[in-house]
Scaffold this motif. Structure first.
Motif, PDB file in Angstrom:
ATOM      1  N   SER A  31      33.355  86.919  24.620  1.00  0.00           N
ATOM      2  CA  SER A  31      32.805  88.955  25.198  1.00  0.00           C
ATOM      3  C   SER A  31      31.239  89.157  24.359  1.00  0.00           C
ATOM      4  O   SER A  31      30.461  88.463  23.603  1.00  0.00           O
ATOM      5  CB  SER A  31      33.821  89.292  23.721  1.00  0.00           C
ATOM      6  N   ARG A  32      30.957  90.478  25.506  1.00  0.00           N
ATOM      7  CA  ARG A  32      29.445  90.514  25.068  1.00  0.00           C
ATOM      8  C   ARG A  32      28.697  90.105  25.264  1.00  0.00           C
ATOM      9  O   ARG A  32      27.427  89.379  23.639  1.00  0.00           O
ATOM     10  CB  ARG A  32      29.716  91.238  23.287  1.00  0.00           C
ATOM     11  N   CYS A  33      28.466  88.833  25.296  1.00  0.00           N
ATOM     12  CA  CYS A  33      27.761  87.661  25.349  1.00  0.00           C
ATOM     13  C   CYS A  33      26.255  88.417  26.558  1.00  0.00           C
ATOM     14  O   CYS A  33      27.083  88.998  28.577  1.00  0.00           O
ATOM     15  CB  CYS A  33      28.696  86.359  26.516  1.00  0.00           C
ATOM     16  N   ASN A  34      25.361  87.775  27.038  1.00  0.00           N
ATOM     17  CA  ASN A  34      24.314  88.850  27.295  1.00  0.00           C
ATOM     18  C   ASN A  34      23.338  87.511  28.604  1.00  0.00           C
ATOM     19  O   ASN A  34      22.673  87.582  28.873  1.00  0.00           O
ATOM     20  CB  ASN A  34      22.853  89.309  26.662  1.00  0.00           C
ATOM     21  N   ASP A  35      24.340  86.354  28.010  1.00  0.00           N
ATOM     22  CA  ASP A  35      23.881  84.975  29.146  1.00  0.00           C
ATOM     23  C   ASP A  35      25.157  84.693  30.571  1.00  0.00           C
ATOM     24  O   ASP A  35      25.387  85.861  30.575  1.00  0.00           O
ATOM     25  CB  ASP A  35      23.531  83.813  28.377  1.00  0.00           C
ATOM     26  N   ASN A  36      25.210  83.389  30.965  1.00  0.00           N
ATOM     27  CA  ASN A  36      25.926  83.986  32.074  1.00  0.00           C
ATOM     28  C   ASN A  36      27.609  82.965  31.365  1.00  0.00           C
ATOM     29  O   ASN A  36      28.296  82.492  32.471  1.00  0.00           O
ATOM     30  CB  ASN A  36      25.440  82.895  33.271  1.00  0.00           C
ATOM     31  N   LYS A  39      31.513  86.962  29.223  1.00  0.00           N
ATOM     32  CA  LYS A  39      31.676  88.340  29.744  1.00  0.00           C
ATOM     33  C   LYS A  39      30.575  89.021  29.120  1.00  0.00           C
ATOM     34  O   LYS A  39      30.678  89.260  27.596  1.00  0.00           O
ATOM     35  CB  LYS A  39      33.294  88.936  29.536  1.00  0.00           C
ATOM     36  N   SER A  40      30.222  89.761  29.040  1.00  0.00           N
ATOM     37  CA  SER A  40      29.621  90.936  29.228  1.00  0.00           C
ATOM     38  C   SER A  40      30.477  92.222  27.998  1.00  0.00           C
ATOM     39  O   SER A  40      29.402  92.374  26.978  1.00  0.00           O
ATOM     40  CB  SER A  40      28.577  92.116  29.805  1.00  0.00           C
ATOM     41  N   TYR A  41      31.668  92.452  28.495  1.00  0.00           N
ATOM     42  CA  TYR A  41      31.975  93.724  27.851  1.00  0.00           C
ATOM     43  C   TYR A  41      32.422  93.106  26.195  1.00  0.00           C
ATOM     44  O   TYR A  41      33.184  91.783  25.875  1.00  0.00           O
ATOM     45  CB  TYR A  41      33.194  93.931  28.724  1.00  0.00           C
ATOM     46  N   CYS A  42      33.261  94.250  26.140  1.00  0.00           N
ATOM     47  CA  CYS A  42      33.575  94.386  24.215  1.00  0.00           C
ATOM     48  C   CYS A  42      35.101  94.206  24.738  1.00  0.00           C
ATOM     49  O   CYS A  42      35.489  94.788  24.983  1.00  0.00           O
ATOM     50  CB  CYS A  42      33.096  94.652  23.417  1.00  0.00           C
ATOM     51  N   ASN A 157      34.538  92.362  36.592  1.00  0.00           N
ATOM     52  CA  ASN A 157      35.337  91.845  35.969  1.00  0.00           C
ATOM     53  C   ASN A 157      36.522  91.714  36.964  1.00  0.00           C
ATOM     54  O   ASN A 157      37.234  91.018  35.987  1.00  0.00           O
ATOM     55  CB  ASN A 157      34.734  92.354  34.712  1.00  0.00           C
TER      56      ASN A 157
END
Ligand SMILES: Cc1cc2nc3c(=O)[nH]c(=O)nc-3n(C[C@H](O)[C@H](O)[C@H](O)COP(=O)(O)OP(=O)(O)OC[C@H]3O[C@@H](n4cnc5c(N)ncnc54)[C@H](O)[C@@H]3O)c2cc1C
Ligand code: SF4
Ligand code: SF4
Length: 301
Positions: A31-36, A39-42, A157
């Motif tokens: 979670s909260r990943c800014n790479d691929n 997931k970008s969300y919390c 998502n």
């Protein structure tokens, strides 16, 4: 630790059934990943359920050490921050602000967690008998099939989309399809239950009426122009178009033709069919092609 569970209430390592003495929880895994890689969300629920699990362990087994690696602890709910503070202050859970780089296996079956303590600015190696990952919450892959079946939209998502995030949070943009729970996004039980109640009352509101009002701006086919090609039905996202064999009087010539029919209760007036029809046979009532062109002409004059 559930008395009705497979270990009959004992805390055991699944691999060999041993009772762990050192447990490390790792937050925000995927979670909260800014790479691929994730997931970008919390995922919203893991900070709280980790605090709960850590407290349950420390309550039942005070000799077990519990360490939690976190990026930041998110406690945006009633009494949530107090709950987290109890985990730290009353139950002695060791919270470490910092990310985990890797987890390596040891010959004795234990694991070493390689992390960083950002507050003390130092590298840490914690030996653990058990490592618990707070994995990202994500929709079941079958949601795409369900969304297609219901003509309900999903976001990037794969969570089902609400009609309006503030004003219509339990309705999907498709009339008659309502949302509640994690199909719409990560959420905990209280939020899920509130949403489910709201969705149920919306349905009751619909069914309690003797008559339902529909949008009058629905599509209408011109049966004389329609050649029954199916182009409009193929693009209609709401399955509102079907075909009928009808006796058509075309300027004195009577013949049976396959022509499009619109179900006014299903049509949402999106206009996709009107721009698709190669014969110009489909129009939106109140927004016909002729009316729109006349408006554009008037504006351009
Ligand atoms: C590890 C963990 C711990 C948690 N702890 C807490 C906690 O302590 N407190 C708290 O408030 N919340 C907690 N939660 C969150 C809580 O589980 C959710 O808020 C809640 O389950 C959401 O309910 P739901 O009905 O929306 O979804 P779910 O409970 O996930 O139910 C969805 C159901 O739909 C089924 N399904 C999926 N796809 C299909 C399909 N195609 N066809 C038919 N059926 C399908 C699934 O099998 C599932 O049974 C936790 C979550 C996790 C992952
Ligand atoms: S709820 Fe907490 S652990 Fe879960 S993704 Fe968000 S910040 Fe990370
Ligand atoms: S206007 Fe949209 S919803 Fe209505 S029949 Fe045409 S494509 Fe379907």
């Amino acid at each position: 630790m559930n008395a009705a569970g497979p270990t009959k209430g004992h805390l055991e390592r699944l691999s060999d059934g041993k009772h762990p003495k050192e447990i490390v929880f790792v937050q925000c895994v995927g979670s909260r990943c800014n790479d691929n890689k994730g997931k970008s969300y919390c995922s919203k629920i893991c900070c709280m359920y980790t605090a709960k699990h850590a407290m349950l362990i420390r309550d039942k087994y005070p000799d077990v050490n519990v360490t939690v690696f976190y990026i930041d602890v998110r406690t945006p709910g009633k009494n949530f921050d107090e709950f987290y503070r109890r985990a730290v202050e009353e139950y002695g859970v060791n919270y470490v602000k910092g990310q985990v780089g890797k987890v390596t296996p040891e010959p004795d079956g234990s694991l070493t967690v390689h992390g960083v303590d950002l507050l003390d600015n130092k590298q840490l190696k914690v030996k653990a008998d058990m490592v618990v990952l707070a994995a990202a919450i994500e929709p079941n892959p079958s949601v795409r099939q369900i969304a297609t079946m219901l003509t309900a939209s999903i976001d990037t998502n794969n969570f089902l989309t609400e009609a309006h995030p503030k004003l219509r949070p339990v309705e999907s943009p498709t009339a008659g399809v309502f949302l509640s729970g994690v199909c719409q996004g990560p959420k905990d039980i209280p939020e899920t239950v509130s949403q489910a109640g709201a969705a149920a009352i919306k349905v009751v509101g619909l069914l309690a009426k003797d008559k339902l009002l529909t949008n009058p701006c629905t599509a209408k086919p011109d049966e004389l122009l329609c050649n029954g090609c199916s182009a409009c039905a193929n693009v209609c996202p709401y399955g509102a178009i079907s075909y009928e064999e009808k006796l058509i009087n075309d300027h004195g010539v009577r013949e049976t033709r396959r022509v499009a029919q619109v179900n006014n209760a299903l049509c949402q007036g999106c206009g996709a069919c009107t721009v698709t029809c190669p014969s110009g046979a489909m129009d939106l009532q109140g927004f016909s092609n002729r009316q729109i062109i006349a408006e554009v002409d008037a504006i351009c004059r």
